[in-house]
Design an enzyme around this catalytic site. Structure first.
Site, mmCIF file in Angstrom:
data_model
loop_
_atom_site.group_PDB
_atom_site.id
_atom_site.type_symbol
_atom_site.label_atom_id
_atom_site.label_comp_id
_atom_site.label_asym_id
_atom_site.label_seq_id
_atom_site.Cartn_x
_atom_site.Cartn_y
_atom_site.Cartn_z
ATOM 1 N N CYS A 74 33.602 47.047 36.581
ATOM 2 C CA CYS A 74 34.869 46.411 36.225
ATOM 3 C C CYS A 74 36.015 47.124 36.941
ATOM 4 C CB CYS A 74 35.083 46.484 34.724
ATOM 5 S SG CYS A 74 36.758 46.092 34.235
ATOM 6 N N CYS A 120 39.343 46.800 36.609
ATOM 7 C CA CYS A 120 40.485 47.211 35.785
ATOM 8 C C CYS A 120 40.176 48.490 35.024
ATOM 9 C CB CYS A 120 40.849 46.127 34.780
ATOM 10 S SG CYS A 120 40.860 44.467 35.427
#
Length: 145
Positions: free
Chosen positions: A52, A54
């Site tokens: 991921c 973020c």
């Protein structure tokens, strides 16, 4: 333009793995690896790695910097969600009371969970806030090195 998605993801995964192992964490890739590591006496920080962008881009630097502290876990390990599925599933068995979350951190003491830092406590936060959260857990549960 043709992009080989699997090739691209392999590069992303390789980079995410190397960032966390370069910081001093040992990769656990099987359920047996997880049981052996998490049943050792003392404190263990488990970093559940993730591609991921973020939250992973916050968690990995936080994992690297949090350990530069007077008190820290005896053992630093990592499992990779979505990649080493067996190892990740086994590690999550130790995180009782918490749903799967990646990236995340679990601090165990003598094989028992004492602190969980879930994705919602990582994503959208500054890396220093995650570092502080981890170091507060180290202060309460770990010995001075």
């Amino acid at each position: 333009m043709n992009i080989d998605f699997n090739l691209f993801m392999n590069d992303v995964v390789r980079q995410a793995r190397s960032e966390i192992t370069a910081a001093g964490y040992t990769e656990l890739t099987t359920a047996d690896d997880v049981d052996a590591a998490l049943n050792k006496p003392g404190t263990t920080l488990v970093m559940v790695n993730s591609v991921c962008g973020c939250a992973g881009g916050i968690a990995r630097p936080a994992a690297a910097h949090a350990i530069h502290y007077d008190k820290r876990p005896d053992q630093l390990v990592t499992v990779f969600a979505g990649q080493d599925k067996e190892a990740t599933a086994k590690a999550r068995e130790y995180f009782t009371g918490f749903p799967p979350s990646s990236p995340s951190f679990a601090l165990l003491k003598d094989g028992k969970l004492v602190k969980m830092v879930e994705r919602h406590e990582i994503e959208g936060h500054e890396p220093i806030a995650v570092v502080t959260n981890l170091q507060n857990a180290f202060e309460e549960n770990c010995s001075e090195v």
